[in-house]
Design an enzyme around this catalytic site. Structure first.
Site, short mmCIF file in Angstrom:
data_model
loop_
_atom_site.label_atom_id
_atom_site.label_comp_id
_atom_site.label_asym_id
_atom_site.label_seq_id
_atom_site.Cartn_x
_atom_site.Cartn_y
_atom_site.Cartn_z
N SER A 203 -21.57 21.40 0.02
CA SER A 203 -20.41 20.84 0.71
C SER A 203 -20.77 20.54 2.16
O SER A 203 -21.90 20.73 2.57
CB SER A 203 -19.25 21.82 0.66
OG SER A 203 -19.56 22.97 1.42
N LYS A 204 -19.76 20.10 2.89
CA LYS A 204 -20.03 19.66 4.27
C LYS A 204 -20.70 20.75 5.10
O LYS A 204 -21.49 20.46 5.97
CB LYS A 204 -18.74 19.24 4.99
CG LYS A 204 -17.90 18.25 4.27
CD LYS A 204 -16.72 18.93 3.59
CE LYS A 204 -16.67 18.51 2.13
NZ LYS A 204 -15.97 19.43 1.26
N ARG A 205 -20.32 22.00 4.79
CA ARG A 205 -20.88 23.04 5.65
C ARG A 205 -22.39 23.20 5.48
O ARG A 205 -23.01 23.91 6.25
CB ARG A 205 -20.20 24.40 5.51
CG ARG A 205 -19.58 24.68 4.28
CD ARG A 205 -18.93 26.01 4.11
NE ARG A 205 -19.11 26.30 2.71
CZ ARG A 205 -20.14 26.96 2.25
NH1 ARG A 205 -21.01 27.49 3.06
NH2 ARG A 205 -20.26 27.11 0.96
#
Length: 487
Positions: free
Chosen positions: A259-261
């Site tokens: 994911s974005k993280r």
RNA sequence: GGCCCCAUCGUCUAGCCUGGCCUAGGACACCGGCCUUUCACGCCGGCGACACGGGUUCGAAUCCCGUUGGGGUCACCA
């Protein structure tokens, strides 16, 4: 003959992203596998935008999604940007269609209005968690009388619509995971239309896939648990149930869903970091799938030919940046023609402030492409072709001063070229041979001083190529600077 | 936590269905060497895995059971 023709019904697949951010590698891989399947089977590939979440969906994201998909080399036959017989391909434009089917379910008794407020449900949920049992909607509003309904309406409560889930075990065969069985008790009556009238994913996805005549739903494993919810809707509406294939998800380095993280994991980021779409395409196709033989660098056509859903493995994979880097390097130096890599490199040269014409870029690329893995590496590796003002580090100064031959080598070289009008690779070789004999230096003892004088660096591209590309005047300029500095 | 899924070198994976050819193959990374009068590319070699425990069998990475570990999912998100 006619029968034969009818039996060969075309398969139809789709990629259905929601435009809520950049296209990340997990989704890109899903899109890619749909595309590979379509190419292998000769089937139709559809792009559908799932934008029923008004809060998060943005038109800009849709445009970026399309751009990134195209950059990756994925093409679709029908979609919001190019139309098709089954459109519209944007869910926000299909609302009237959905409502027709909602009405149908309401009439048949397969769906009902629910007036429970979010606060009430939240309480129930908390209670369930506190008691250590899984939360399911109670079904409280399943059998409201007309009076009860009017009462709620009078209070101004806007209802949601829930699907009346039958008690049964849903069984389906997944191409990748085999037989999957899930009891509907696991989820209970779920919402199909929000209080604001907007239908919800698990409902619209069924309507769209059915109406668009999707035959194979290929998507991430995170949708596996949604599948039974969707199947009961297919059944209530009498639609044909497609074949499902749930792809293993892609994990970040910490082994959780990408994911974005996880930082730069969008295809946009990869592009900006100087990766070639061909390499990303190739690397992504090897995540969870592999060709029969051991060759890993494969042209698209070969992947199309070999790709089979049945061969996709079940276990999740961690995306390996290192391997992508290596593969990108192979594409830069071996696969793409020089002309083409140079074209791709132009924007990077310009971004680094290395100004020149295309022919010059091409010569530089020819010299550096063996030693770079991404276009970003050009910054360091090609610097010597553009920057004449060389800065000598302290270490270099010390080194030059401590070796008397150092200066002599450079001086000798300068003397031999100072009256020349040009210098080629061959000239460079002849001259260095002469110096070797005259001064008795060779190998590093010969090339290192010249490299320092010409570039200020202790490693870099072949010097013969460097001098030929930058030309005699710049060679003279750099050598003169060195000689003046240390003279 | 309930339900579901997964499990071979650090990573991507081959082999598993149809046990013996597995002394477990390849690729990336890492280490060493060769080539190159310099850099890089390239070439050669090394390191390195069947999660664990029980079965079944003459024989198990392959079949069965259990354990452990990891992941996914449980919304008026998709």
């Amino acid at each position: 003959m006619i029968m034969d023709f009818r039996r060969k019904k075309l398969k139809r697949v789709r990629f259905a992203p929601s435009p809520t951010g950049y296209l990340h590698l997990g989704n890109a891989r899903t899109a890619l596998f749909n595309y590979l399947f379509a190419k292998h089977e000769g089937s139709t590939f559809i792009l559908r935008i799932e934008d029923t979440d008004l809060e998060r969906s943005k038109k800009e994201y849709e445009e970026m999604l399309i751009e990134d998909l195209k950059w990756l080399g994925i093409e679709w036959d029908e979609g919001p940007d190019r139309g098709g017989k089954y459109g519209p391909y944007r869910q926000s434009e299909r609302l009237d269609i959905y409502h027709k089917y909602v009405d149908k379910l309401l009439k048949s008794g397969d769906a009902y209005y629910c007036y429970c407020t979010e606060e009430e449900l939240e309480k129930e949920r908390e209670k369930a968690i506190a008691e250590g049992r899984p939360y399911r909607y109670s079904g409280k509003c399943r059998n409201l009388t007309e009076e009860e309904r009017s009462e709620y309406e009078a209070k101004g409560i806007k209802p949601v619509i829930r699907f009346k889930v039958p008690e049964k075990t849903v069984v389906f065969e997944d191409v990748i995971r085999g037989v999957v069985e899930i009891d509907t008790k696991e989820f209970g009556d779920f919402v199909i239309v929000r209080a604001d009238g907007m239908p919800v994913y698990n409902f619209v996805v069924v309507i769209d896939d059915a109406l668009m005549e999707i035959t194979h739903v290929i998507r991430g494993e995170d949708h596996l648990s949604n599948t039974p919810k969707q199947i009961v809707i297919y059944e209530a509406l009498g639609f044909n149930i497609p074949t499902f294939a749930h792809l293993p998800i892609i994990l970040g380095e910490d082994r959780t869903k990408l994911s974005k993280r996880h930082g730069a994991v969008s295809v946009r980021a990869l592009k900006d970091e100087g990766y070639l779409s061909e390499a990303v395409f190739n690397a992504l196709s090897l995540l969870g799938w592999h060709p029969k033989d051991e060759k890993e660098i494969l042209p698209k056509e070969e992947i199309f030919k070999q790709f089979r859903l049945e061969d996709v493995n079940k276990s999740p994979a961690i995306f390996d940046r290192n391997k992508l880097r290596w593969m990108n390097g192979v594409y830069i130096r071996e696969i793409l023609p020089l002309e083409e890599v140079t074209k791709r490199a132009v924007e990077f040269f310009e971004g680094f402030g290395y100004k020149a014409d295309f022919e010059y870029y091409k010569k530089v690329m020819e010299a550096v492409r063996d030693s770079i893995e991404t276009m970003l590496d050009i910054k360091e590796r090609a610097k010597v072709f553009f920057v004449d003002e060389i800065i000598f580090s302290e270490d270099v100064v010390k080194e030059v001063r401590s070796d008397e031959k150092f200066y002599k080598v450079v001086e000798a070289f300068y003397q031999k070229i100072k009256d020349k009008g040009g210098i080629s690779k061959e000239d460079f070789k002849t001259i260095t041979k002469e110096i070797q004999q005259e001064l008795g230096v060779k190998g590093k003892g010969l090339f290192h001083p010249l490299r320092i004088a010409l570039t200020g660096e202790s490693s870099g591209v072949g010097l013969d190529i460097l001098v030929e590309v930058i030309g005699i005047e710049r060679v003279k300029f750099r050598l003169k600077r060195f000689l003046e500095y240390f003279g």
